[in-house]
Design a protein around this motif. Structure first.
Motif: not given
Length: 398
Positions: A309-320
């Protein structure tokens, strides 16, 4: 929040004040159902309220609510809140049949409805109390909910209620015309170089390493050149999917899936390219004998047992950040955000992001497939299991 932290529910205004924090926004025209474990709150489910046709025969809708809540296997009760301005100010109201169907269906599933409320923009009241002394019409001011002790404690602990999915899925601030033009020009230049390396195992490994460095924080905030390179990489569907898979399940799974799909070409020996100042990260050495889940199982949330989940949360921020310039790469980034929202069990946000992706790039295939899952009400495997589900925060509410 840590799981050991304890939030005390003193009355219905606390329960109703918790709901917007759980969802991330104040719902409208929605049924919100919360499972219960004894006296403790469990999972939160939001669904659009049914239209007139379904209100006439609400059994299928009630069955679907029970099916969703039954994913919380330990639930033994439920709370219901109807967020709407219509049909409840004068009892019995248009939703009495729906509430009766929900109570019957949930009771049959071992989740007795403990209480139910109507919540409008200005007033709220119990859905079962007809006593004008304790439940005067039109109800109590909604400000009572906003002033509740639990709502104040949630705010104190750092939680906030954001905009609705329709507004929250929109970019907060647009890039200037010059900034956008610069990123798009750099993206095209990177895309031309990457296009000749689509079959390169070395380029694929290097690309995952660069994405890994960004997701672990080494490359954030993104420079214009970094954003252009990462956007260019999302133009290749196999690479895009690999990034999503890596974020959820690690590099081994991303490499194994690429091998299984046969995307590598022995004759593609061009040296990998990428921004010199964007770190390569730490990629796992690929072991073909290692059993890892496939792309399909990961993208549907069936494997692994617990995603990163930490990595997915980071990915979400980058994709934003990467979605700002629009186009096919922006559609890929928005689709990724929609997938992550779906993995989190936030179907409203998923639909909003995926809708924006299709606005950017009509016919974008992965967005079309994902939005069909969302419209059917299909739950991500992780969201359907309490032990694996994403938690915006983890209160122990009782």
């Amino acid at each position: 929040m840590k799981p050991s932290e304890h939030l005390t529910v003193r009355g219905p205004e606390d329960v109703l004040g918790f709901i917007p924090h759980s969802l991330g926004y104040w719902p409208s025209d929605s049924l919100v159902a919360m499972s219960m474990h004894g006296k403790r709150l469990g999972a939160t489910l939001r669904l659009d309220l049914p239209g007139p046709r379904n209100l006439a025969d609400p059994l299928e809708y009630a069955r679907r609510v029970r099916e969703y809540l039954s994913a919380d296997r330990d639930a033994d009760g439920a709370l219901l809140a109807l967020f709407t301005n219509h049909g409840w100010m004068e009892p019995p109201g248009i939703y009495q049949g729906l509430l009766a169907a929900l109570e019957t269906s949930l009771d049959a599933g071992g989740m007795t409805v403990r209480d139910a409320w109507y919540v409008g923009d200005d007033y709220w009241r119990s859905a079962s109390c007809d006593d004008r002394v304790c439940c005067p019409l039109p109800g109590l001011p909604v400000q009572v909910i906003k002033d509740s002790m639990l709502n104040a404690e949630m705010v104190y602990r750092g939680s906030c209620v954001g905009p609705s999915p329709e507004n929250g899925a929109r970019p907060a601030a647009a890039l200037s015309r010059a900034e956008r033009a610069g990123i798009l020009a750099a993206e095209d230049a990177w895309a031309a170089r990457l296009d000749t390396r689509r079959g390169s195992r070395e380029q694929f490994s290097s690309l995952l390493g660069r994405w890994d460095s960004v997701l672990t924080g080494e490359g954030v905030p993104l420079s214009a050149d970094h954003a252009a390179f990462l956007r260019a990489s999302l133009r290749v569907p196999a690479w895009r999917d690999a990034v999503f898979v890596m974020a959820a399940a690690g590099t081994q799974a991303a490499m194994a899936g690429a091998e299984a799909f046969g995307i590598f070409e022995a004759g593609c020996t061009l040296a990998p390219v990428g921004p010199a100042d964007l770190g390569h990260g730490a990629t796992d050495s690929f072991d073909s004998a290692c059993a890892v889940p496939g792309y399909g199982e990961i993208l549907l949330g069936l494997e692994p047992e617990m995603p990163a989940w930490d990595s997915l949360n980071s990915l979400d921020a980058v994709l934003e950040q990467l979605s700002d310039c629009g186009g096919a790469s922006g559609a890929a980034a928005l689709t990724g955000r929609g997938w992550i929202a779906w993995c989190r069990g936030r179907g409203s946000y998923a639909a909003a992001y995926l809708g924006r992706a299709l606005d950017e790039e009509p016919g974008y295939r992965l967005a079309e497939l994902m939005i069909e899952l969302v419209r059917r009400g299909t739950l991500c495997g992780w969201a359907a299991r309490k032990e694996a589900a994403w938690r915006r925060f983890e209160p122990d509410a009782a």
